[in-house]
Design an enzyme around this catalytic site. Sequence first.
Site, PDB file in Angstrom:
ATOM      1  N   HIS A 122       0.794  -1.204   0.112  1.00  0.00           N
ATOM      2  CA  HIS A 122       0.045  -0.018  -0.025  1.00  0.00           C
ATOM      3  C   HIS A 122       0.902   1.379   0.036  1.00  0.00           C
ATOM      4  O   HIS A 122       1.994   1.124   0.283  1.00  0.00           O
ATOM      5  CB  HIS A 122      -0.802  -0.074   1.097  1.00  0.00           C
ATOM      6  CG  HIS A 122      -0.385  -0.049   2.579  1.00  0.00           C
ATOM      7  ND1 HIS A 122       0.337  -1.267   2.982  1.00  0.00           N
ATOM      8  CD2 HIS A 122       0.010   1.116   3.435  1.00  0.00           C
ATOM      9  CE1 HIS A 122       0.753  -1.046   4.159  1.00  0.00           C
ATOM     10  NE2 HIS A 122       0.675   0.229   4.234  1.00  0.00           N
ATOM     11  N   ARG A 144       9.988  -2.133   2.471  1.00  0.00           N
ATOM     12  CA  ARG A 144       9.594  -1.355   1.362  1.00  0.00           C
ATOM     13  C   ARG A 144       9.541  -1.854  -0.068  1.00  0.00           C
ATOM     14  O   ARG A 144      10.602  -2.638  -0.161  1.00  0.00           O
ATOM     15  CB  ARG A 144      11.052  -0.170   1.481  1.00  0.00           C
ATOM     16  CG  ARG A 144      10.510   0.690   2.786  1.00  0.00           C
ATOM     17  CD  ARG A 144      11.736   1.707   2.739  1.00  0.00           C
ATOM     18  NE  ARG A 144      13.076   1.209   3.215  1.00  0.00           N
ATOM     19  CZ  ARG A 144      13.281   0.821   4.512  1.00  0.00           C
ATOM     20  NH1 ARG A 144      12.341   1.135   5.596  1.00  0.00           N
ATOM     21  NH2 ARG A 144      14.419   0.342   4.937  1.00  0.00           N
TER      22      ARG A 144
END
Length: 164
Positions: A40, A59
């Site tokens: 997201h 990440r």
Amino acid sequence: MESMEISEDKLDAGLVCFYLFNIVQVKQGEGIYQDAGIPHAYLRGQNIELMACSDNVIRGGLTPKHVDIPELLKVVDCREIIPQIIPAADAQNAIMTYETPAEDFALSNLRYQPQDKLDLHAQSAEILLVMEGSLKIRQNQTALELKQGESAFICADGDYQAMQ
């Protein structure tokens, strides 16, 4: 790449992710629940993100920080999902908890009117965050006044009072 004058080491594969994401507009006061492993990103605005205790924030791009692609591919959940918006609290409710399947945490919205005084009990540890205005809290002999953007930690199994 030569025509764009961008060296290959500066390209960010995270730019392609937007074609795979669900683009969701969440209005003020609404919420959304993302299960673990669901990539997201936030395009704009302010939000509060809560997570269960873990060490697996990975990440996927769009950052100058390290991106561990092999580990990302191990944990990312690529199933198709339909995001469910959690509606904003009814203006009539003084306390509203956003319903999610999470057992590790909860997010509640407490609304105060001038002269309101709530006697509350923290069943588990709580963090109070003042989103607008101010809040006075009292627990035993300790009293704090918090302004917008400030927060306080309430220990588990503690009684406290909150007032505006």
